[in-house]
Design a protein around this motif. Structure first.
Motif, short mmCIF file in Angstrom:
data_model
loop_
_atom_site.label_atom_id
_atom_site.label_comp_id
_atom_site.label_asym_id
_atom_site.label_seq_id
_atom_site.Cartn_x
_atom_site.Cartn_y
_atom_site.Cartn_z
N HIS A 13 0.63 -1.20 0.05
CA HIS A 13 0.25 -0.14 0.17
C HIS A 13 1.15 1.27 0.16
CE1 HIS A 13 0.74 -0.21 4.77
NE2 HIS A 13 0.78 0.83 4.15
N ASN A 319 -6.03 5.37 -4.74
CA ASN A 319 -7.20 4.16 -5.34
C ASN A 319 -6.96 3.64 -6.66
OD1 ASN A 319 -8.96 2.74 -5.22
ND2 ASN A 319 -10.81 3.53 -6.30
N GLN A 321 -8.41 1.09 -7.97
CA GLN A 321 -8.47 0.24 -8.87
C GLN A 321 -9.65 0.46 -9.08
OE1 GLN A 321 -6.33 -1.36 -6.19
NE2 GLN A 321 -5.02 -2.67 -7.47
N TYR A 324 -13.84 -3.56 -9.85
CA TYR A 324 -14.13 -4.43 -9.21
C TYR A 324 -15.26 -5.29 -10.24
CZ TYR A 324 -13.65 -7.23 -5.20
OH TYR A 324 -13.96 -8.26 -3.67
N ASN A 349 -7.49 -0.17 -15.34
CA ASN A 349 -7.12 -0.95 -13.28
C ASN A 349 -8.34 -1.45 -13.11
OD1 ASN A 349 -4.52 0.01 -14.16
ND2 ASN A 349 -4.53 1.65 -11.70
N GLU A 351 -9.66 -5.25 -10.30
CA GLU A 351 -9.82 -6.00 -9.48
C GLU A 351 -11.08 -7.09 -8.86
OE1 GLU A 351 -8.47 -7.39 -4.40
OE2 GLU A 351 -7.12 -6.05 -6.01
N ASP A 353 -12.04 -10.23 -7.86
CA ASP A 353 -11.97 -10.97 -6.42
C ASP A 353 -11.83 -12.83 -6.48
OD1 ASP A 353 -14.18 -12.54 -4.05
OD2 ASP A 353 -13.76 -10.34 -3.82
N GLN A 362 -19.02 -9.41 -1.69
CA GLN A 362 -18.01 -8.99 -2.24
C GLN A 362 -17.78 -7.99 -2.54
OE1 GLN A 362 -16.88 -11.61 -6.14
NE2 GLN A 362 -17.46 -13.06 -4.52
N ALA A 366 -15.25 -4.55 -1.96
CA ALA A 366 -15.07 -4.03 -3.19
C ALA A 366 -15.74 -2.08 -2.46
CB ALA A 366 -16.56 -3.94 -4.23
N MET A 369 -12.43 -1.61 -0.73
CA MET A 369 -11.13 -0.60 -0.68
C MET A 369 -10.92 0.47 -1.50
SD MET A 369 -10.69 -4.04 -2.49
CE MET A 369 -9.08 -4.09 -3.79
N ILE A 371 -13.43 1.16 -4.14
CA ILE A 371 -13.80 1.01 -5.57
C ILE A 371 -15.50 1.49 -5.67
CG2 ILE A 371 -13.77 -0.35 -7.13
CD1 ILE A 371 -11.41 -1.77 -5.69
N CYS A 374 -18.56 -1.80 -9.92
CA CYS A 374 -18.70 -3.18 -10.21
C CYS A 374 -19.04 -3.58 -11.19
CB CYS A 374 -18.89 -3.42 -8.62
SG CYS A 374 -18.77 -5.16 -8.03
#
Length: 418
Positions: A13, A319, A321, A324, A349, A351, A353, A362, A366, A369, A371, A374
């Motif tokens: 991080h 951030n 990401q 997601y 970018n 991510e 899962d 999930q 997200a 994080m 984000i 999704c």
């Protein structure tokens, strides 16, 4: 097991700050035709004793030196300039062209008391402009340091500059300074009392208030500078004025390394603390010759990365990401890989899962994080050939057919990501 005192793990991080600085530096310096160089972290001890100076704190107290199995005296590099100068000589770079613009970013090692922004393994970003005597080279170096800081959205700093003259001018000044300070020896701080014989110029940099009060009425280095030194310094100042780069002349500013001459400068944060220097540098016209190379002038600087990160990290978007992918598929992942390939094609970018949690968990992950967007892919989506898009901040949910997804991702790239 704990890390050795004065060293620090750079965790995932945190690494984004390091990558951000590297990318900005690379962009600015490449535009100005500086080329990256990487030197070994171990060098012969003699390189640093000959260049930095036997009476400096670095050589006397701070170097990590040892004998290797071949009984050679080895030192972990405490700074970057001497290593670049050695590389310039040993690789005969002087035979190819007159001017070399080089930059580096890497770890250095000094045995100091660890504190905020200062570790025993620390990192420096530095440049060396080798081959020019002209004051414009000094200005270029200073301009690039301030340019990089501005590109990092950091403006809370002040540039301090000084001329420390040449060796003969400093020798005359040094004799007068010793004579003056000897009258007040018992009133100086402990470090300054030790330096009065071996390294008196470093007393100018003392943070002790009583010592600074004594220095205020002592001889000034600029009074001992002759025509060439003054002309060089005045031209640097004129260039900075034209470029609208604010600066303050600090006649007590000296660098802690013996190889500097003429221009010396530091960039300091505006915070009122003792450890506020984030960049230091200057001209060193004799170092390369002193190490066995041809007479070659040079100027450079180094920025402490750890201290810089403390200053800029709140300016960086943490951030990375953007998308997601909530994956609820239990088998046949072909469509999932096709979606990932599309996202990668537009360099967004994301991510994926991999937790095997239910959808609610999930989506919660997200959210945690930070984000916003999704992509949800489950058995129902696979059966009906669509993907569910959910904007987590607004709760808006859409169903996009797989064959329309490319246009949707293109829209995100062009209109959402700035």
């Amino acid at each position: 097991m704990q890390p050795i005192r004065g060293t620090k793990d750079i965790l995932p991080h945190e690494i984004q700050f390091w990558q951000y600085i590297y990318c900005i530096a690379n962009k600015v310096l490449t535009l100005n035709n500086y080329q990256e160089i990487r030197t070994p972290i171990i060098e012969n001890t003699e390189l640093f004793t000959r260049s930095i100076g036997n009476f400096t704190d670095i050589v006397n107290k701070e170097m990590y030196s040892f004998s290797d199995q071949g009984n050679r005296n080895i030192t972990l590099r405490p700074e970057g300039t001497a290593s670049v100068a050695r590389a310039f000589i040993s690789n005969k770079l002087y035979s190819s062209k007159k001017i070399h613009r080089l930059w580096y970013l890497g770890p250095m090692f000094r045995y100091e008391r660890p504190q905020k922004g200062r570790q025993r393994q620390f990192h420096q970003l530095g440049i060396e402009c080798i081959g020019s005597l002209m004051p414009i080279a000094d200005t270029e170096a200073i301009r690039l340091a301030t340019k990089i800081l501005h590109e990092l959205n950091y403006t809370k700093f002040i540039l301090e500059i000084n001329s420390i003259g040449n060796i003969s001018e400093r020798k005359i000044y040094q004799d007068h300074l010793i004579r003056y300070l000897s009258k007040y020896k018992n009133d100086l701080d402990t470090d300054s009392q030790k330096r009065i014989i071996n390294n008196p110029l470093r007393i100018l940099d003392s943070k002790n208030i009583k010592t600074q009060n004594i220095l205020e009425f002592g001889p000034k280095l600029n009074d001992y500078l002759e025509t060439n030194s003054l002309k060089h310094f005045n031209e640097v100042c004129q260039n900075l004025n034209y470029l609208n780069i604010p600066y303050k002349i600090n006649h007590n500013l000296v660098r802690g390394l013996d190889y500097y001459n003429y221009t010396a400068f530091e960039i300091k944060t505006t915070q009122k603390n003792q450890q506020n220097t984030i960049c230091g540098g200057g001209r060193y016209d004799n170092l390369i010759n002193q190490l066995g190379g041809p007479q070659t002038p040079a100027v450079g600087w180094a920025i402490g990365i750890e201290r810089l990160i403390i200053e800029i990290k709140n300016n960086i978007d943490k951030n990375n990401q953007i998308i997601y992918i909530a994956n609820q598929i239990t088998s046949n992942h072909d469509i999932l890989w096709d979606i990932i390939n599309l996202i990668e094609q537009y360099e967004i970018n994301f991510e994926l899962d991999l937790s095997n949690y239910n959808l609610s968990k999930q989506l919660k992950n997200a959210n945690q994080m930070g984000i916003n967007l999704c992509f949800i892919l489950g058995e129902d989506e696979i059966s009906n050939n669509y993907i569910t898009i959910k904007w987590l901040t607004t709760g808006i949910q859409q169903k996009i057919k797989i064959h329309q997804l490319k246009n949707y991702i293109k829209y995100i790239k062009n209109n959402i990501i700035t």
